[in-house]
Design a protein around this motif. Structure first.
Motif, short mmCIF file in Angstrom:
data_model
loop_
_atom_site.label_atom_id
_atom_site.label_comp_id
_atom_site.label_asym_id
_atom_site.label_seq_id
_atom_site.Cartn_x
_atom_site.Cartn_y
_atom_site.Cartn_z
N UNK A 118 -1.00 -4.44 9.45
CA UNK A 118 -2.26 -4.62 8.73
C UNK A 118 -2.12 -5.60 7.58
N UNK A 119 -0.95 -5.59 6.93
CA UNK A 119 -0.73 -6.50 5.82
C UNK A 119 -1.66 -6.26 4.65
N UNK A 120 -2.06 -5.00 4.45
CA UNK A 120 -2.99 -4.65 3.38
C UNK A 120 -2.24 -3.99 2.23
N UNK A 121 -2.29 -4.57 1.02
CA UNK A 121 -1.63 -3.96 -0.13
C UNK A 121 -2.15 -2.56 -0.43
N UNK A 123 -3.42 -0.39 1.74
CA UNK A 123 -2.90 0.52 2.76
C UNK A 123 -1.42 0.81 2.53
N UNK A 124 -0.69 -0.21 2.12
CA UNK A 124 0.74 -0.03 1.83
C UNK A 124 0.94 0.94 0.67
N UNK A 127 0.50 4.40 1.98
CA UNK A 127 1.68 4.79 2.76
C UNK A 127 2.87 5.10 1.84
N UNK A 128 3.07 4.29 0.82
CA UNK A 128 4.20 4.50 -0.09
C UNK A 128 4.13 5.88 -0.74
N UNK A 129 2.93 6.29 -1.13
CA UNK A 129 2.77 7.62 -1.73
C UNK A 129 3.08 8.71 -0.71
N UNK A 184 -6.79 3.32 8.96
CA UNK A 184 -6.40 2.24 9.87
C UNK A 184 -7.45 2.05 10.96
N UNK A 185 -7.92 3.15 11.52
CA UNK A 185 -8.87 3.06 12.64
C UNK A 185 -10.29 2.78 12.17
#
Length: 219
Positions: A118-121, A123-124, A127-129, A184-185
C-alpha cells in the motif's frame, strides 16, 4: 403540479453525504487498492476467517467460568488439553499473519505484505502499533521458542519470558487485525470477528448438552 420532493436523493456517496450534512469524513489512509491481487486478498481472508472461527469456538467453550465449570465436571483433564491446543493453534495463526512480508526469497501471506504494498504512512503507523501490541503479549517469542521450535534453554527453563495469553488480549489483537484489514479493503466497512456458527453445532450448544449430561449423571 409542483413536485416538492424533486431533487431529493435517497442514495449518495460518502463524499456527497459529508458535503450535504457538514459531517466530516473519517480520516482514512489513501490506498491504491489496484495494487492488491484479488486472489491474494481472498486467500488471506479465508485464513483469517479460519482464525476467527477457532477464536469464536474458544470463546464459547472457555470464555466464562460457568462453561469451564461444565467442561471440568464432564472431563477436566481432557478439556484442559483441548483448551491448550486451541490456544496454541490460535497463537500460531496470529503469528503467521504477523510474519514479515518475505522469508528469504519467498513471499509470506502476512499483513505486512499488504501494508508494504500500500505504501501508506498512515496504514504503516496502524500496523506498527499492532505489531508492538503483538510483541508485548509474548506470542512471538512463544511461537519461535516453543511452538514452532524446541529451543533447549527455553524448554529447560533457562530462558524466561512473559506470556500474556488471557482471552481479552487475544480478542483485542484479533479485533485490531480485522480493523486493519478493513482499512486495506474498504474503510467504510466494519467486519465482526465473531463468526456465526450453525445452530446446534456451536460451542454454546455443545456446553449445553454437556450440562444436561452432567445433571443426568448427578441425578
Amino acid at each position: 403540479m409542483k413536485d416538492d420532493h424533486k431533487g431529493f436523493s435517497t442514495t449518495s456517496s460518502w463524499e456527497e453525504f459529508s458535503k450535504r450534512t457538514g459531517i466530516p469524513l473519517p480520516s482514512t489512509p489513501k490506498i491504491d487498492r489496484s495494487l492488491f491481487s484479488d486472489s491474494e486478498i481472498k486467500c488471506f481472508e479465508s485464513y483469517f476467517v479460519s482464525l476467527c472461527t477457532d477464536l469464536t469456538i474458544y470463546n464459547q467453550l472457555f470464555g466464562t467460568d460457568e462453561s469451564i465449570s461444565v467442561l471440568n465436571e464432564f472431563n477436566g483433564f481432557v478439556f484442559k488439553r483441548i483448551q491448550r491446543s486451541f490456544l496454541e493453534k490460535i497463537c500460531l495463526k496470529i503469528s503467521c499473519l504477523m510474519d514479515p512480508a518475505k522469508a528469504g526469497s519467498n513471499d509470506n501471506l502476512s499483513l505486512l505484505r499488504f501494508v508494504e504494498k500500500a505504501g501508506s504512512p498512515e496504514l504503516s503507523a496502524v500496523y506498527d502499533k499492532l505489531y508492538k501490541d503483538y510483541e508485548s503479549t509474548g506470542i512471538k517469542i512463544w511461537r519461535n521458542k516453543v511452538l514452532a521450535h524446541t529451543d533447549l534453554k527455553t524448554v529447560m527453563g533457562k530462558f524466561e519470558f512473559k506470556l500474556k495469553l488471557d482471552a481479552d488480549n487475544i480478542n483485542r489483537m484479533v479485533r485490531d487485525m480485522q480493523d486493519l484489514i478493513d482499512l486495506i479493503k474498504d474503510p467504510r466497512v466494519y467486519t465482526d470477528t465473531e463468526v456465526t456458527l450453525p445452530f446446534g453445532s456451536d460451542g454454546n450448544s455443545f456446553v449445553s448438552r454437556l450440562r444436561k449430561i452432567n445433571s443426568e449423571n448427578n441425578a
